[in-house]
Write a protein that holds these residues in place. Structure first.
Motif, mmCIF file in Angstrom:
data_model
loop_
_atom_site.group_PDB
_atom_site.id
_atom_site.type_symbol
_atom_site.label_atom_id
_atom_site.label_comp_id
_atom_site.label_asym_id
_atom_site.label_seq_id
_atom_site.Cartn_x
_atom_site.Cartn_y
_atom_site.Cartn_z
ATOM 1 N N VAL A 199 -15.176 61.575 -37.368
ATOM 2 C CA VAL A 199 -15.803 62.697 -36.670
ATOM 3 C C VAL A 199 -17.301 62.410 -36.549
ATOM 4 C CG1 VAL A 199 -16.302 65.178 -36.734
ATOM 5 C CG2 VAL A 199 -14.070 64.335 -37.498
ATOM 6 N N VAL A 200 -17.813 62.483 -35.325
ATOM 7 C CA VAL A 200 -19.235 62.234 -35.091
ATOM 8 C C VAL A 200 -19.835 63.492 -34.481
ATOM 9 C CG1 VAL A 200 -20.924 60.785 -33.908
ATOM 10 C CG2 VAL A 200 -18.759 59.786 -34.692
ATOM 11 N N ILE A 201 -20.799 64.079 -35.161
ATOM 12 C CA ILE A 201 -21.429 65.333 -34.713
ATOM 13 C C ILE A 201 -22.918 65.058 -34.512
ATOM 14 C CG2 ILE A 201 -21.900 67.741 -35.338
ATOM 15 C CD1 ILE A 201 -19.358 67.722 -37.000
ATOM 16 N N GLY A 202 -23.443 65.535 -33.398
ATOM 17 C CA GLY A 202 -24.848 65.278 -33.077
ATOM 18 C C GLY A 202 -25.805 66.197 -33.820
ATOM 19 N N ILE A 211 -11.430 69.868 -37.737
ATOM 20 C CA ILE A 211 -11.897 68.922 -36.712
ATOM 21 C C ILE A 211 -11.438 67.517 -37.082
ATOM 22 C CG2 ILE A 211 -13.927 67.981 -35.552
ATOM 23 C CD1 ILE A 211 -15.326 70.640 -36.077
ATOM 24 N N GLU A 212 -10.719 66.891 -36.168
ATOM 25 C CA GLU A 212 -10.127 65.585 -36.458
ATOM 26 C C GLU A 212 -10.429 64.603 -35.321
ATOM 27 O OE1 GLU A 212 -5.959 65.947 -37.215
ATOM 28 O OE2 GLU A 212 -5.626 63.786 -37.167
ATOM 29 N N CYS A 237 -14.679 74.228 -43.647
ATOM 30 C CA CYS A 237 -14.284 73.343 -42.544
ATOM 31 C C CYS A 237 -13.605 72.099 -43.111
ATOM 32 C CB CYS A 237 -15.504 72.937 -41.728
ATOM 33 S SG CYS A 237 -16.194 74.340 -40.817
ATOM 34 N N VAL A 238 -12.666 71.559 -42.340
ATOM 35 C CA VAL A 238 -11.963 70.345 -42.742
ATOM 36 C C VAL A 238 -12.217 69.278 -41.676
ATOM 37 C CG1 VAL A 238 -9.727 69.310 -43.291
ATOM 38 C CG2 VAL A 238 -10.160 71.712 -43.867
ATOM 39 N N PHE A 239 -12.735 68.141 -42.090
ATOM 40 C CA PHE A 239 -13.002 67.041 -41.166
ATOM 41 C C PHE A 239 -12.086 65.881 -41.527
ATOM 42 C CE2 PHE A 239 -16.850 69.519 -41.653
ATOM 43 C CZ PHE A 239 -17.213 69.750 -40.336
ATOM 44 N N GLN A 282 -8.961 68.253 -32.010
ATOM 45 C CA GLN A 282 -8.255 67.041 -32.399
ATOM 46 C C GLN A 282 -8.339 66.038 -31.249
ATOM 47 O OE1 GLN A 282 -4.081 67.763 -32.951
ATOM 48 N NE2 GLN A 282 -4.015 66.414 -34.714
ATOM 49 N N GLY A 283 -8.924 64.879 -31.487
ATOM 50 C CA GLY A 283 -8.984 63.839 -30.459
ATOM 51 C C GLY A 283 -9.718 64.273 -29.214
ATOM 52 N N ALA A 284 -10.860 64.955 -29.384
ATOM 53 C CA ALA A 284 -11.557 65.518 -28.226
ATOM 54 C C ALA A 284 -13.042 65.193 -28.266
ATOM 55 C CB ALA A 284 -11.362 67.030 -28.203
#
Ligand code: UD1
Ligand code: CA
Length: 460
Positions: free
Chosen positions: A285-288, A299-300, A279-281, A317-319
């Protein structure tokens, strides 16, 4: 006694020939951030007085740092590190106590190491950061006398075979007394193998004038490794990502393979989240918590709430993805996408500037652009919003509980009210009222006794 005042000079005028690039070396990104930008951020933790030395044609460097709060000095010709510091002298106020010299191509240096350097430096004294490199090739070697005190630095190309065997090297990071610099830099000459003005010669001058040269050793070689070519750049980037992965592992996040993740920005992840390989971040990026990120996701600048599942090969992207939503595999969420709780976006669905209320779904092959969907909607396969008329973008608005049959075309601007249906294969150009059914397609007719066409010529 108050702490000595400090200015920072970042040397960044070098040609960077070995990058073979039209982009200045110091602007090549390491993990998403230009190397020089990283050095400036570190410098900002120590001083507000930062001077960046550039070559005369480095307009790109100046514009990259336009809002960084730094000043610039121009080194007219690249005649060596001593000449580069000399170019910055007019910019360093005479009443500053200390000058910290950093290199724009040593991107991962930590501010804590520099604080350690400050702590060992006597008032009016000189100090530098050294390191022990298993392969010190190409680097300046630290010379020490019988008592172990630093007596000078010799560049590899000027070193004797015995000196080349020294593995303690000069990292190029120094803390120097401002008051001495005019005299020392004025004494430099270019009588060496490279015909350059070596900044390293001032260490000898300091010793000659009776000053003790203090040093600290940096055991973390990643911090003091300079980038000379692209191979060096990607090696450092790998190490950077691997360290972020190790930190996540330590904090309760499973990163399936720390060697197969790329973090090119700021990544925050909650406990019990699992990140599969490759995966590329990028960006922030904020993941719960309890999120699953499948293999090969990109994921950007996104936030993904607790319990969401991002299946493999998804591009975000931006979501924003709401909690327990399921996305992918092969989904594309573009900027301005906002998915409510438990939404589902399936394979080959693209969304842009689109909100889905809780429990809404688009499970296969759809394009939703400039759309607002209420809660509990179901968008059938092959549905698209025609949001662009060639000039302007228009909205598509669906109420709650709307069902859009497969292969429908929603020509914006258009509204489909609560609980309405759209029949499969419809082209919807006018509003569908609440609880209604919109049918916008030709009626089927059947022709009885249809004769199959016959070939008129035989193929030979
Ligand atoms: C320098 C040191 C060497 C040290 C190494 C660490 C000297 C003479 N040698 O070597 O002891 O081990 O750094 O990486 O200082 N720069 C300019 N203008 C110039 C030349 C260089 O601004 O005219 C800048 C570069 O952009 C770079 C820094 O100075 O940020 C170091 O230059 P570089 O050419 O990499 O120095 P080295 O010869 O490798
Ligand atoms: Ca170098």
């Amino acid at each position: 006694m108050s702490a000595p005042s400090l200015a920072v000079v970042i040397l960044a005028a070098g040609k960077g020939t070995r990058m073979h690039s039209s982009v200045p070396k110091v602007l090549h990104p390491l993990a998403g951030v230009p190397m020089l930008q990283r050095v400036v951020r570190t410098a900002c933790e120590l001083s507000e007085d930062i001077i960046v030395v550039t070559s005369p044609d480095a307009e790109a460097v100046r514009s990259e740092l336009a809002t960084a709060g730094v000043r610039f000095a121009v080194q007219e010709r690249q005649r060596g590190t001593g000449d580069a510091l000399a170019a910055a002298l007019p910019e360093i106020p005479a009443d500053i106590d200390q000058v910290l010299v950093l290199c724009g191509d040593v991107p991962l240096l930590a501010a804590a190491t520099l604080q350690r350097l400050r702590a060992v430096t006597a008032a009016g004294g000189v100090s530098l950061v050294t390191a022990r490199f298993p392969d010190p090739k190409g680097l300046g070697r630290i010379l020490r006398d019988g008592e172990g005190c630093i007596s000078g630095i010799v560049e590899e190309r000027d070193a004797t075979p015995a000196e080349r065997r020294i593995d303690e090297i000069n990292t190029g990071i120094y803390l120097l007394p401002r008051a001495r610099l005019d005299a020392w830099l004025g004494r430099l000459d270019a009588g060496n193998a490279q015909g350059e003005y070596y900044l390293t010669d001032i260490i000898r001058f300091a010793v000659e004038s009776g000053l003790a040269v203090a040093s600290i050793t940096c055991d973390d070689l990643t911090e003091v490794t300079g980038v000379n070519d692209r191979a060096g750049l990607v090696r450092l980037e790998r190490e950077f990502s691997r360290r972020v992965a190790e930190q996540l592992l330590a904090a309760g996040v499973t990163v399936m393979d720390p060697a197969r993740v790329d973090v090119r920005g700021e990544l925050h992840v909650g406990q019990d989240t699992v990140i599969d390989v490759n995966c590329v971040f990028t960006g922030k990026v904020v993941i719960g918590r309890n999120v699953q990120v499948g293999a090969h996701c990109v994921i950007e600048d996104a936030s993904i709430d607790d319990g969401a599942i991002i299946a493999p090969f998804t591009h975000i992207q931006g979501a924003h993805v709401g909690s327990e939503a399921r996305v992918g595999p092969f989904a594309r969420l573009r900027e301005g996408t906002d998915l409510g709780e438990r939404c589902r976006i399936g394979n080959f669905v693209e969304t842009k500037n689109t909100q889905l209320g809780a429990d809404s779904k688009a499970n296969h092959l759809a394009y939703l652009g400039d759309a607002i969907l209420g809660e509990g909607c179901n968008v059938g396969a092959g549905t698209i919003t025609c949001n662009y008329d060639g000039v302007d973008k228009h909205p598509t608005i669906l109420g709650d509980g709307v069902f859009v049959g497969s292969n429908s075309t929603l020509v914006a601007p258009v509204r489909v009210a609560d609980r309405a249906y759209v029949a499969a294969g419809s082209t919807i150009t006018s509003p569908v009222p609440a609880d209604g059914l919109g049918v916008g397609r030709a009626r089927q007719r059947n022709i009885a006794g249809w004769k199959r066409p016959k070939k008129t010529t035989e193929a030979d």
